[in-house]
Motif scaffolding. Structure first.
Motif, short mmCIF file in Angstrom:
data_model
loop_
_atom_site.label_atom_id
_atom_site.label_comp_id
_atom_site.label_asym_id
_atom_site.label_seq_id
_atom_site.Cartn_x
_atom_site.Cartn_y
_atom_site.Cartn_z
N MET A 20 -15.52 -14.34 -28.03
CA MET A 20 -16.22 -15.33 -28.87
C MET A 20 -16.54 -16.61 -28.11
O MET A 20 -17.11 -17.54 -28.67
CB MET A 20 -15.37 -15.67 -30.10
N LEU A 21 -16.17 -16.68 -26.84
CA LEU A 21 -16.54 -17.87 -26.07
C LEU A 21 -18.05 -17.89 -25.92
O LEU A 21 -18.68 -16.85 -25.75
CB LEU A 21 -15.87 -17.85 -24.69
N PRO A 22 -18.68 -19.07 -26.00
CA PRO A 22 -20.14 -19.09 -25.93
C PRO A 22 -20.67 -18.94 -24.52
O PRO A 22 -20.11 -19.47 -23.57
CB PRO A 22 -20.50 -20.48 -26.48
N VAL A 23 -21.75 -18.18 -24.42
CA VAL A 23 -22.57 -18.18 -23.21
C VAL A 23 -23.89 -18.77 -23.66
O VAL A 23 -24.56 -18.19 -24.52
CB VAL A 23 -22.74 -16.76 -22.64
N TYR A 24 -24.19 -19.97 -23.16
CA TYR A 24 -25.30 -20.77 -23.64
C TYR A 24 -25.13 -20.97 -25.16
O TYR A 24 -24.17 -21.61 -25.56
CB TYR A 24 -26.63 -20.14 -23.21
N ASN A 25 -25.92 -20.38 -26.03
CA ASN A 25 -25.80 -20.73 -27.45
C ASN A 25 -25.32 -19.58 -28.35
O ASN A 25 -25.45 -19.65 -29.56
CB ASN A 25 -27.12 -21.31 -27.98
N LYS A 26 -24.77 -18.54 -27.72
CA LYS A 26 -24.28 -17.42 -28.52
C LYS A 26 -22.94 -16.95 -27.96
O LYS A 26 -22.71 -17.06 -26.75
CB LYS A 26 -25.26 -16.22 -28.40
N PRO A 27 -22.07 -16.39 -28.82
CA PRO A 27 -20.82 -15.85 -28.26
C PRO A 27 -21.10 -14.62 -27.41
O PRO A 27 -22.07 -13.89 -27.66
CB PRO A 27 -19.99 -15.50 -29.50
N VAL A 28 -20.25 -14.42 -26.43
CA VAL A 28 -20.37 -13.27 -25.50
C VAL A 28 -20.65 -11.98 -26.26
O VAL A 28 -21.56 -11.21 -25.92
CB VAL A 28 -19.05 -13.14 -24.69
N ILE A 29 -19.89 -11.73 -27.31
CA ILE A 29 -19.99 -10.44 -28.02
C ILE A 29 -21.37 -10.24 -28.66
O ILE A 29 -21.83 -9.11 -28.79
CB ILE A 29 -18.85 -10.32 -29.08
N GLN A 30 -22.05 -11.31 -28.99
CA GLN A 30 -23.38 -11.15 -29.61
C GLN A 30 -24.38 -10.54 -28.63
O GLN A 30 -25.22 -9.72 -29.01
CB GLN A 30 -23.89 -12.49 -30.17
N TYR A 31 -24.26 -10.92 -27.36
CA TYR A 31 -25.15 -10.33 -26.34
C TYR A 31 -24.89 -8.81 -26.24
O TYR A 31 -25.82 -8.03 -26.08
CB TYR A 31 -24.91 -10.96 -24.97
N VAL A 32 -23.61 -8.44 -26.33
CA VAL A 32 -23.26 -7.01 -26.21
C VAL A 32 -23.83 -6.25 -27.41
O VAL A 32 -24.44 -5.18 -27.25
CB VAL A 32 -21.72 -6.84 -26.11
N VAL A 33 -23.68 -6.82 -28.60
CA VAL A 33 -24.19 -6.14 -29.81
C VAL A 33 -25.72 -6.12 -29.79
O VAL A 33 -26.34 -5.14 -30.21
CB VAL A 33 -23.60 -6.81 -31.08
N GLU A 34 -26.34 -7.16 -29.28
CA GLU A 34 -27.81 -7.15 -29.17
C GLU A 34 -28.29 -6.04 -28.24
O GLU A 34 -29.29 -5.39 -28.50
CB GLU A 34 -28.31 -8.52 -28.67
N GLU A 35 -27.55 -5.84 -27.15
CA GLU A 35 -27.91 -4.75 -26.22
C GLU A 35 -27.78 -3.40 -26.93
O GLU A 35 -28.64 -2.52 -26.76
CB GLU A 35 -26.98 -4.81 -24.99
N ALA A 36 -26.72 -3.25 -27.74
CA ALA A 36 -26.53 -2.00 -28.50
C ALA A 36 -27.69 -1.80 -29.46
O ALA A 36 -28.30 -0.72 -29.53
CB ALA A 36 -25.20 -2.06 -29.25
N GLN A 37 -28.02 -2.85 -30.18
CA GLN A 37 -29.10 -2.75 -31.18
C GLN A 37 -30.44 -2.41 -30.50
O GLN A 37 -31.18 -1.54 -30.96
CB GLN A 37 -29.21 -4.08 -31.92
#
Ligand code: UTP
Length: 296
Positions: A36-53
């Motif tokens: 949940m630490l942010p990378v720029y303006n989103k948490p790390v896990i959101q990038y991973v879920v976006e890649e999945a989606q």
């Protein structure tokens, strides 16, 4: 074991283990999961879920623990926040917040003891059932023309074989990774003969390191459940993959793109700069400040 034929083989489930201690990210990860630490303006896990989606995966199975429920909450509605944004006319942000809640279906399973990545994947067995599935490591970020996991799905579907993602690492880094030994049968594609977890430089069979993307079939569970703790006292996914490789049932694909291990501070900070530089407005403010700090 018999699996669906290529034309009806569609991979929808992705297991994302997020139950680890995150010791490399302490003290930041004391109460906030490192995912949940942010990378720029989103948490790390959101990038991973976006890649999945973006790869057509719709059902995310988080392997989690009692201190990480904030990760599931991030992918749920926050109605009080939405209400406030609506009242204030902040429609653009409202849409962004809602989008996160509507990205994918979320399923959670608990890993009650942190016994390693292989054990975390085994915890998802009852949810995965008899379908092929993906595994994406929750703190590994990948960006390229084509999403990292999608590059593996297409090979797994045509070859009907489990596939691991690999990237070439410098020799001084091989001891941080599972390293494959195999033959290249097409450009960037390998038949894996063996894997070694965190080898010494002079014992590494190649510089091809397993990174956090996998397409697996349910036979992996058979190999994982037989394992006793390996390197670091943990049940390693690499040791389960060894069982597949021993049966000539494992391929590796060299993933094209940028990768950041968000559990490593240098990589995490570089990822922040990488994304900030992709934001045109922020870039204009950031570059002069970086130039001041880096005197060359
Ligand atoms: P890491 O080895 O990077 O994670 O595992 P860690 O153990 O959390 O971190 P450090 O090394 O102590 O800093 C890769 C992924 O696997 C998950 C982690 O949450 C991370 O996303 N994991 C690891 C589990 O879910 N369960 C485990 O028992 C171990």
């Amino acid at each position: 074991m018999c699996y669906a034929k290529e034309k009806d083989m569609e991979i929808k489930k992705v297991v994302i283990p997020v139950a680890g201690w995150g010791t490399r990210s302490l003290p930041a990860s004391k109460n906030i999961p490192k995912e949940m630490l942010p990378v720029y303006n989103k948490p790390v896990i959101q990038y991973v879920v976006e890649e999945a989606q973006a790869s057509g995966l719709t059902d995310v199975v988080f392997v989690t623990n009692q201190n990480k429920t904030i990760i599931e909450d991030h992918f749920d509605y926050n109605l009080a926040l939405e209400d406030m944004l609506k009242r204030k006319g902040k429609d653009e942000m409202l849409a962004k917040i809602r989008e996160v809640a509507e990205m994918v279906n979320i399923i959670s399973v608990r890993q009650k003891k942190q016994l390693g990545l292989g054990h975390a994947v085994l915890c998802a067995r009852e949810v995965v059932k008899n379908d092929p599935f993906c595994v994406m490591v929750g703190d590994d970020l990948m960006f390229g023309m084509e999403p990292g996991i999608k590059q593996l799905i297409s090979v797994a579907m045509t070859e009907h074989m489990p596939v691991v993602g690999v990237m070439e690492v410098p020799s001084e880094k091989v001891s941080n990774y599972g390293i494959i030994e195999g033959e290249e049968f097409a450009p960037g594609m390998y038949r894996v003969r063996n894997l070694v977890e965190k080898p010494k430089v002079n014992e590494a069979p190649s510089r091809l390191a397993i990174v956090g993307r996998y397409v697996l079939f349910p036979d992996i569970f058979y190999h994982l459940e037989k394992l006793t703790p390996g390197h670091g006292g943990e049940i390693q996914l690499t040791d389960g993959l060894k069982g597949l490789a021993g049966n000539n049932r494992l391929l590796a694909v060299k993933i094209q793109g940028q990768r950041f291990d968000a559990g490593d501070w240098a990589e995490y900070l570089t990822a922040n700069i990488y994304f900030a530089l992709h934001d045109e407005v922020l870039r204009d403010a950031l570059v002069p400040r970086l130039k001041e700090l880096l005197p060359f």
